[in-house]
Design a protein around this motif. Structure first.
Motif, short mmCIF file in Angstrom:
data_model
loop_
_atom_site.label_atom_id
_atom_site.label_comp_id
_atom_site.label_asym_id
_atom_site.label_seq_id
_atom_site.Cartn_x
_atom_site.Cartn_y
_atom_site.Cartn_z
N HIS A 75 3.95 4.83 3.15
CA HIS A 75 4.25 3.58 3.64
C HIS A 75 5.76 3.49 3.95
O HIS A 75 6.62 4.14 3.30
N GLY A 76 6.05 2.98 5.14
CA GLY A 76 7.54 2.82 5.66
C GLY A 76 7.90 4.13 6.46
O GLY A 76 9.02 4.07 6.87
N SER A 126 1.00 -1.20 0.09
CA SER A 126 -0.10 0.04 -0.16
C SER A 126 0.96 1.24 0.02
O SER A 126 2.06 1.31 0.29
N ASP A 127 0.31 2.21 -0.45
CA ASP A 127 1.22 3.58 -0.53
C ASP A 127 1.24 4.04 0.88
O ASP A 127 1.96 5.04 1.06
#
Length: 150
Positions: free
Chosen positions: A47-48, A17-18
């Motif tokens: 994300h991240g 996912s974004d």
């Protein structure tokens, strides 16, 4: 083998996912200054990432010691204060809460408390991980914090 492939595909789809949208609702009080702050922050966390780089905080500051309501808009870096009096709307960009309280001739505040309050407001724009919770402030009381992600 087929079961393993399905699990891998599900993990790839859900893991790619974004990011996610968030909404934070928080209420803080600065007791020595007799101020209550209601905040609503929203934004998108990639994300991240742990923090939002473009979050926006909207809210208002009230007190039982003056009749005006101070509306605020903030990012991680700037604070915008607006007063909605019956006769005029006055805006003060990048002025601190202290300066605005001085302008409305309210002197019953604690300078250190106002400084921490500004930090709390701006940090809320970073999203859930940037928002101050109970036990993370020295002078400001955390009355309520709610998060929604979607």
């Amino acid at each position: 083998m087929r079961k393993y492939l399905i699990v891998v595909i599900i993990l790839i789809i859900t893991g790619c996912s974004d990011g996610f949208n968030y909404e934070t609702n928080a209420i803080y009080s600065a007791e020595a200054s007799n101020l209550t702050v209601n905040l609503k922050a929203s934004g998108f966390i990639l994300h991240g990432h742990d923090l939002d780089d473009d979050g926006i905080v909207n809210g208002y500051i009230t007190s039982t010691k003056f009749t005006d309501t101070l509306f605020i808009k903030a990012t991680e870096y700037k604070l915008f204060v607006q007063s909605n009096k019956t006769d005029t709307i006055t805006s003060r960009a990048n002025k601190g809460i202290k300066q605005y309280l001085d302008e409305i001739h309210y002197k019953n505040y604690n300078t250190q408390e106002l400084s921490e309050l500004e930090d709390v407001i701006k940090a809320t724009a970073y999203g859930p991980k940037g928002t101050y919770m109970k036990g993370q402030t020295k002078l400001i009381n955390v009355l309520r914090v709610d998060f929604n992600t979607y």
